[in-house]
Write a protein that holds these residues in place. Structure first.
Motif, PDB file in Angstrom:
ATOM      1  N   TRP A  81      13.324  42.825 -85.399  1.00 48.14           N
ATOM      2  CA  TRP A  81      12.615  43.705 -86.352  1.00 48.14           C
ATOM      3  C   TRP A  81      11.635  42.892 -87.191  1.00 48.14           C
ATOM      4  CZ3 TRP A  81      13.184  43.891 -91.817  1.00 48.14           C
ATOM      5  CH2 TRP A  81      12.475  44.919 -92.429  1.00 48.14           C
ATOM      6  N   VAL A  82      12.044  41.675 -87.659  1.00 43.82           N
ATOM      7  CA  VAL A  82      11.150  40.819 -88.470  1.00 43.82           C
ATOM      8  C   VAL A  82       9.991  40.343 -87.615  1.00 43.82           C
ATOM      9  CG1 VAL A  82      10.980  38.651 -89.733  1.00 43.82           C
ATOM     10  CG2 VAL A  82      12.977  40.112 -90.070  1.00 43.82           C
ATOM     11  N   ALA A  83      10.260  39.982 -86.353  1.00 42.86           N
ATOM     12  CA  ALA A  83       9.174  39.512 -85.488  1.00 42.86           C
ATOM     13  C   ALA A  83       8.140  40.609 -85.261  1.00 42.86           C
ATOM     14  CB  ALA A  83       9.762  39.032 -84.157  1.00 42.86           C
ATOM     15  N   THR A  84       8.613  41.861 -85.063  1.00 46.60           N
ATOM     16  CA  THR A  84       7.688  42.973 -84.876  1.00 46.60           C
ATOM     17  C   THR A  84       6.840  43.166 -86.126  1.00 46.60           C
ATOM     18  OG1 THR A  84       9.269  44.028 -83.364  1.00 46.60           O
ATOM     19  CG2 THR A  84       7.555  45.428 -84.309  1.00 46.60           C
ATOM     20  N   TRP A  85       7.482  43.054 -87.289  1.00 48.35           N
ATOM     21  CA  TRP A  85       6.734  43.244 -88.559  1.00 48.35           C
ATOM     22  C   TRP A  85       5.699  42.160 -88.726  1.00 48.35           C
ATOM     23  CZ3 TRP A  85       6.034  40.460 -93.017  1.00 48.35           C
ATOM     24  CH2 TRP A  85       5.465  41.132 -94.095  1.00 48.35           C
ATOM     25  N   LEU A  86       6.016  40.921 -88.351  1.00 45.79           N
ATOM     26  CA  LEU A  86       5.075  39.816 -88.493  1.00 45.79           C
ATOM     27  C   LEU A  86       3.875  39.996 -87.568  1.00 45.79           C
ATOM     28  CD1 LEU A  86       7.510  36.760 -88.770  1.00 45.79           C
ATOM     29  CD2 LEU A  86       6.072  37.691 -90.584  1.00 45.79           C
ATOM     30  N   GLN A  87       4.132  40.567 -86.367  1.00 46.99           N
ATOM     31  CA  GLN A  87       2.995  40.814 -85.476  1.00 46.99           C
ATOM     32  C   GLN A  87       2.029  41.820 -86.086  1.00 46.99           C
ATOM     33  OE1 GLN A  87       4.716  42.041 -81.747  1.00 46.99           O
ATOM     34  NE2 GLN A  87       5.438  39.968 -81.218  1.00 46.99           N
ATOM     35  N   ALA A  88       2.580  42.746 -86.890  1.00 47.13           N
ATOM     36  CA  ALA A  88       1.732  43.748 -87.535  1.00 47.13           C
ATOM     37  C   ALA A  88       1.110  43.215 -88.822  1.00 47.13           C
ATOM     38  CB  ALA A  88       2.558  45.012 -87.819  1.00 47.13           C
ATOM     39  N   ASN A  89       1.594  42.057 -89.295  1.00 52.35           N
ATOM     40  CA  ASN A  89       1.088  41.476 -90.547  1.00 52.35           C
ATOM     41  C   ASN A  89       0.760  39.994 -90.296  1.00 52.35           C
ATOM     42  OD1 ASN A  89       1.728  43.617 -92.893  1.00 52.35           O
ATOM     43  ND2 ASN A  89       3.433  43.619 -91.423  1.00 52.35           N
ATOM     44  N   PRO A  90      -0.374  39.725 -89.677  1.00 51.32           N
ATOM     45  CA  PRO A  90      -0.735  38.347 -89.295  1.00 51.32           C
ATOM     46  C   PRO A  90      -0.875  37.384 -90.475  1.00 51.32           C
ATOM     47  CG  PRO A  90      -2.577  39.865 -88.976  1.00 51.32           C
ATOM     48  CD  PRO A  90      -1.391  40.720 -89.266  1.00 51.32           C
ATOM     49  N   GLU A  91      -1.267  37.865 -91.635  1.00 53.41           N
ATOM     50  CA  GLU A  91      -1.415  36.973 -92.796  1.00 53.41           C
ATOM     51  C   GLU A  91      -0.057  36.390 -93.192  1.00 53.41           C
ATOM     52  OE1 GLU A  91      -3.398  38.969 -95.938  1.00 53.41           O
ATOM     53  OE2 GLU A  91      -5.320  39.131 -94.879  1.00 53.41           O
ATOM     54  N   ARG A  92       0.947  37.271 -93.225  1.00 52.34           N
ATOM     55  CA  ARG A  92       2.276  36.777 -93.592  1.00 52.34           C
ATOM     56  C   ARG A  92       2.837  35.914 -92.476  1.00 52.34           C
ATOM     57  NH1 ARG A  92       5.141  38.496 -97.835  1.00 52.34           N
ATOM     58  NH2 ARG A  92       6.113  36.482 -97.411  1.00 52.34           N
ATOM     59  N   ALA A  93       2.453  36.261 -91.205  1.00 55.09           N
ATOM     60  CA  ALA A  93       2.912  35.447 -90.094  1.00 55.09           C
ATOM     61  C   ALA A  93       2.346  34.035 -90.194  1.00 55.09           C
ATOM     62  CB  ALA A  93       2.519  36.099 -88.783  1.00 55.09           C
ATOM     63  N   ALA A  94       1.050  33.902 -90.578  1.00 56.46           N
ATOM     64  CA  ALA A  94       0.433  32.584 -90.735  1.00 56.46           C
ATOM     65  C   ALA A  94       1.105  31.805 -91.883  1.00 56.46           C
ATOM     66  CB  ALA A  94      -1.048  32.743 -90.995  1.00 56.46           C
ATOM     67  N   GLU A  95       1.421  32.510 -92.957  1.00 62.34           N
ATOM     68  CA  GLU A  95       2.097  31.860 -94.096  1.00 62.34           C
ATOM     69  C   GLU A  95       3.467  31.357 -93.674  1.00 62.34           C
ATOM     70  OE1 GLU A  95       3.575  32.943 -98.651  1.00 62.34           O
ATOM     71  OE2 GLU A  95       2.470  34.437 -97.469  1.00 62.34           O
ATOM     72  N   LEU A  96       4.184  32.192 -92.892  1.00 60.81           N
ATOM     73  CA  LEU A  96       5.514  31.795 -92.459  1.00 60.81           C
ATOM     74  C   LEU A  96       5.440  30.599 -91.519  1.00 60.81           C
ATOM     75  CD1 LEU A  96       8.267  33.040 -93.158  1.00 60.81           C
ATOM     76  CD2 LEU A  96       8.285  34.111 -90.908  1.00 60.81           C
ATOM     77  N   GLU A  97       4.384  30.552 -90.675  1.00 63.77           N
ATOM     78  CA  GLU A  97       4.211  29.430 -89.775  1.00 63.77           C
ATOM     79  C   GLU A  97       3.953  28.131 -90.555  1.00 63.77           C
ATOM     80  OE1 GLU A  97       4.301  27.377 -86.339  1.00 63.77           O
ATOM     81  OE2 GLU A  97       4.856  29.481 -86.681  1.00 63.77           O
ATOM     82  N   ALA A  98       3.210  28.235 -91.667  1.00 60.71           N
ATOM     83  CA  ALA A  98       2.980  27.052 -92.518  1.00 60.71           C
ATOM     84  C   ALA A  98       4.290  26.548 -93.117  1.00 60.71           C
ATOM     85  CB  ALA A  98       1.976  27.386 -93.609  1.00 60.71           C
ATOM     86  N   TRP A  99       5.138  27.499 -93.506  1.00 53.66           N
ATOM     87  CA  TRP A  99       6.448  27.106 -94.025  1.00 53.66           C
ATOM     88  C   TRP A  99       7.233  26.327 -92.967  1.00 53.66           C
ATOM     89  CZ3 TRP A  99       8.566  32.227 -96.652  1.00 53.66           C
ATOM     90  CH2 TRP A  99       7.757  32.532 -97.762  1.00 53.66           C
ATOM     91  N   ARG A 100       7.131  26.864 -91.683  1.00 52.60           N
ATOM     92  CA  ARG A 100       7.882  26.236 -90.606  1.00 52.60           C
ATOM     93  C   ARG A 100       7.412  24.788 -90.396  1.00 52.60           C
ATOM     94  NH1 ARG A 100      10.421  28.843 -86.549  1.00 52.60           N
ATOM     95  NH2 ARG A 100       9.155  30.725 -86.870  1.00 52.60           N
ATOM     96  N   ARG A 101       6.083  24.574 -90.453  1.00 52.70           N
ATOM     97  CA  ARG A 101       5.556  23.231 -90.233  1.00 52.70           C
ATOM     98  C   ARG A 101       6.006  22.269 -91.345  1.00 52.70           C
ATOM     99  NH1 ARG A 101       0.859  26.147 -88.846  1.00 52.70           N
ATOM    100  NH2 ARG A 101      -0.004  25.695 -90.911  1.00 52.70           N
ATOM    101  N   ASP A 102       5.972  22.774 -92.565  1.00 50.09           N
ATOM    102  CA  ASP A 102       6.417  21.926 -93.700  1.00 50.09           C
ATOM    103  C   ASP A 102       7.876  21.554 -93.543  1.00 50.09           C
ATOM    104  OD1 ASP A 102       3.912  22.033 -94.783  1.00 50.09           O
ATOM    105  OD2 ASP A 102       4.389  23.634 -96.237  1.00 50.09           O
TER     106      ASP A 102
END
Length: 275
Positions: free
Chosen positions: A26-47
């Motif tokens: 469900w979270v993955a589907t929501w992130l696909q619909a919200n690319p800005e938050r997906a990019a932010e979450l990806e930055a968190w992952r890299r850190d």
């Protein structure tokens, strides 16, 4: 809370792979619909991955010289030396201040007169003109400058005689009733040749002059200790060609003034102190 939007807790759990399969999808589907938050979450992952990689192997960390035990001990010793230097400087400053203060005090405080200086001065003034035949050439109104003696009365016994001893005793009884009476030393060849009642800063004083057959003279001196009740420790001192032996007894200070080589002075001093 919006049930159609994952919470911050859901997003962090998603990154940490802490969600069950249904919730994670469900979270993955929501992130696909919200690319800005997906990019932010990806930055968190890299850190997060960077931090894990950096601190995963402490033994591979670069050396930190400030954490070396020897360096720590050196810093501690340096700190102790700085503290000791500061303390030493404060002590030195305090010492200089105290020394300077006492030096200034000594420079500005007038010197105290030596013990029984007035007795020595009285001897010089009132025995210089006593002739060997017993007569005197002393002005009864003469005043003594300086340390203590400020004036002299007309009461004097200028020459020995049958009633000289009686006159002196009456003088002492009138002014020094609880003091030591001048002893009769005629049996030792010493005659009273002069007696004077003096006025001093400390109160009435008296002097009695003795003379032996060779012309040597010595003087008994008595006065009160003054308003400060300054009693004297027994002692003696040489002032020029004179010696003063002094002490306190009862309510008075005493002195025997003579030439330093006069053997009679010690006898008179011992008789007076034992009286």
């Amino acid at each position: 809370m919006n049930p159609n939007r994952p919470t911050e807790q859901d997003l962090h759990a998603y990154l940490d792979d802490q969600l069950d399969a249904e919730r994670r999808q469900w979270v993955a589907t929501w992130l696909q619909a919200n690319p800005e938050r997906a990019a932010e979450l990806e930055a968190w992952r890299r850190d997060s991955q960077h931090l894990r990689a950096r601190y995963a192997n402490p033994e591979q960390w670069p050396a930190n010289a400030s954490l070396d035990p020897a360096a720590i001990r050196r810093r501690q010793r340096a700190g102790q030396r700085r503290w000791l230097a500061t303390a030493a400087m404060l002590v030195m400053t305090l010492g200089i201040g105290l020394t300077g203060g006492w030096t200034v005090r000594d420079m500005t405080t007038p010197d105290s007169p030596p013990p029984m200086a007035d007795a020595v001065q009285a001897y010089r003034l009132f025995t210089a003109d006593v002739s060997f035949d017993g007569n005197t050439a002393i002005d009864g109104n003469t005043a003594i400058d300086g340390n203590s003696v400020v004036g002299v009365s007309d009461t004097a016994v200028p020459e020995p005689g049958a009633n000289s001893r009686e006159k002196i005793v009456k003088l002492f009884q009138a002014h020094f009733s609880d003091g030591i009476m001048p002893p009769d030393l005629s049996a030792a060849g010493l005659e009273m040749t002069d007696a004077r009642l003096l006025a001093t800063d400390q109160g009435p004083a008296a002097m009695v002059v003795y003379r032996d057959r060779t012309g040597r003279q010595m003087m008994m001196y008595i006065r009160p200790p003054g308003a400060g009740h300054h009693m004297l420790e027994p002692g003696k001192r040489v002032d020029g060609q004179l010696m003063a032996q002094y002490w306190s007894k009862g309510n008075y200070n005493y002195a025997v003034v003579s030439r330093p080589d006069d053997p009679n002075a010690a006898m008179l001093e011992q008789m007076l102190r034992k009286s």
